[in-house]
Structure formats: C-alpha cells, structure tokens
Scaffold this motif. Sequence first.
Motif, PDB file in Angstrom:
ATOM      1  N   SER A  67      -1.294  -2.510  10.388  1.00  0.00           N
ATOM      2  CA  SER A  67      -0.264  -2.520   9.211  1.00  0.00           C
ATOM      3  C   SER A  67       0.837  -3.058   9.608  1.00  0.00           C
ATOM      4  O   SER A  67       1.895  -2.925   8.925  1.00  0.00           O
ATOM      5  N   LEU A 111      -5.665   1.794   8.412  1.00  0.00           N
ATOM      6  CA  LEU A 111      -5.870   1.260   7.032  1.00  0.00           C
ATOM      7  C   LEU A 111      -5.875   2.456   6.064  1.00  0.00           C
ATOM      8  O   LEU A 111      -6.162   3.643   6.486  1.00  0.00           O
ATOM      9  N   ASN A 186      -4.921  -2.309   3.672  1.00  0.00           N
ATOM     10  CA  ASN A 186      -4.013  -2.110   4.581  1.00  0.00           C
ATOM     11  C   ASN A 186      -2.408  -2.059   3.878  1.00  0.00           C
ATOM     12  O   ASN A 186      -1.262  -2.154   4.534  1.00  0.00           O
TER      13      ASN A 186
END
Length: 282
Positions: A67, A111, A186
């Motif tokens: 991320s 995620l 994400n």
Amino acid sequence: MFTLNHLAPALLGAVLLTTVANAQSAAVDSVYTNEGTLAVNVKEITETGIRYTYPNEDVVNTVFKNSVYRVKYKSGRVQSFTEALALNPITGGDDWEKVVLSKLESEIKGLYKLEDVNAKAKGTTEFSNVNKVKNRAFDKLRMETAMLGGNVVFLTDQATNGNLYGSRFQSARSTETFLSGIAYSNRRPSYADFMTQLGTGRDFYLWETQRLGNNSTEISKTFNNTVAHIDSVTDENGQVFVTVSGTEITPGRYRLTYFDTKKIVLMVRDRRQIINLVLGMP
C-alpha cells in the motif's frame, strides 16, 4: 559599555539557532500510501512492510509495502516501492485485463479484501482445447474482480477436468475448469473525498449499465442517457455505500468502487449477476 545594538546580532543568532534546531527536531519522514501521506519516523524497512513511529511516540506501527508508493526521508532521499506501483487502478469492468492474479499470501498482505469470486468454463465438445477453456475461466475471474473494484485476485482453488472421449462403454465429456478466489484492492474510495466532490449535487447521468452473469464469460453493456439520483451516502468500515434511484435503475444500495472528476462507478451483486452503474457528472 554594551548596548542593545551590540546584543542584537547575538540575540538574532541565538533565535536562528533555536529555530533551526526546532525545525530539525520536528522534521519527519513522509510515507506516501494509497490513502494519504503519513508524517512519521521510519524505523525499519522489512521484506513485507515499513515500521514507523509517530512523532513524540514510542509505539511502533507497521504499514505493508503493498500500500506504499514511496518514502521521502527527512534527509531528502526518496525510495520507491514496486509492490504498490505494479498494481493498476481499476475504473470499472473494462479494466479487467489489468487485474493481477496471485497465488502467494505474501502478495496480498496489506490489501483490502472485497468479496469471493468464482468462475467456471466448459468446452463445447470433447475435442475442445484445454488451455483455451482454462484461459476463459481465468478471464472470467478477472472480470468479476474488476467489476467488484479489485485489482488483485488471490487464487484459492483450481480444478481442471480434461476431455473424456466417448466409447461403447462411456459417454463423451468436454473439458471443464473451476476457479475460486478472493478479490482484493490496494485502494478504496474515500468517503470524505467523495462527499467533497458531490457537494450539494445529487443528480447525475446514467451513462452505462454493465452486467456479468454467473454463467457468462463476457460483460454485457447497455448505454443509457437518463437521470440517476443519489439519495444517500454512508461510510461503513471504510467502504462507501450509495443509495441510488432512477427511471432505468433498480433502486437500491450500491457500493462505490471508483470515482473521479468525470464519472462515478457503483456496484451491486445478487445471486445471478454483478452490475456496475456508470454515472456521469452533470
């Protein structure tokens, strides 16, 4: 004899030194994530994450590298991370070819989990090409994921039955592939940003309706030109839900999967299909 004029340079120097020292102590690292920038002190970069502390705190937090796009250190050095950069933003079902397939749990850490996805493809005869049938199933899995707003599908189960040729003692059977997975993303649409963009407006144009049936291998499209009205917007555990109505819309509760300055994409799923509504800005 000393005067204020003699003291002024010394006082000014002391003030400048204090200001610089305070600025240096307040300087932090900037961690750029999908949901904003973290002003923190980076402690360690591990194989899967970035460990950091907030200013004036000792508790160590972790954000997964999936991320994070880049880190700008207080020294000025910038470090980019390919994990997040490799995942393309999905703006709707048309982007299904951008969906990434994963079989490793390490690739989905950090995620956002969306929903389970399943796909099945079957050949037309016992002479059907096994690989082509298998590819159709994978394409269907990626289409489902894209329509759900995901850009990664984690494959949890895969089974393929080959062609069975007929004989006097058995019936012919064409090849089949069954796939199961979980859709991830994400990034998630921001409730605050969406509400800011909406402002006081609630009427939009319904540009297009996309459907993907449970037994379909292609996304069907209906082009519209009617008014869609957003009745309400709610934030539930980081997911944005929109209640919408219109003459060519089944009124109900849809999940927001994407928005920008030009369009809004809403999703609803029932036992038979996944539906995307593409709304245009007025």
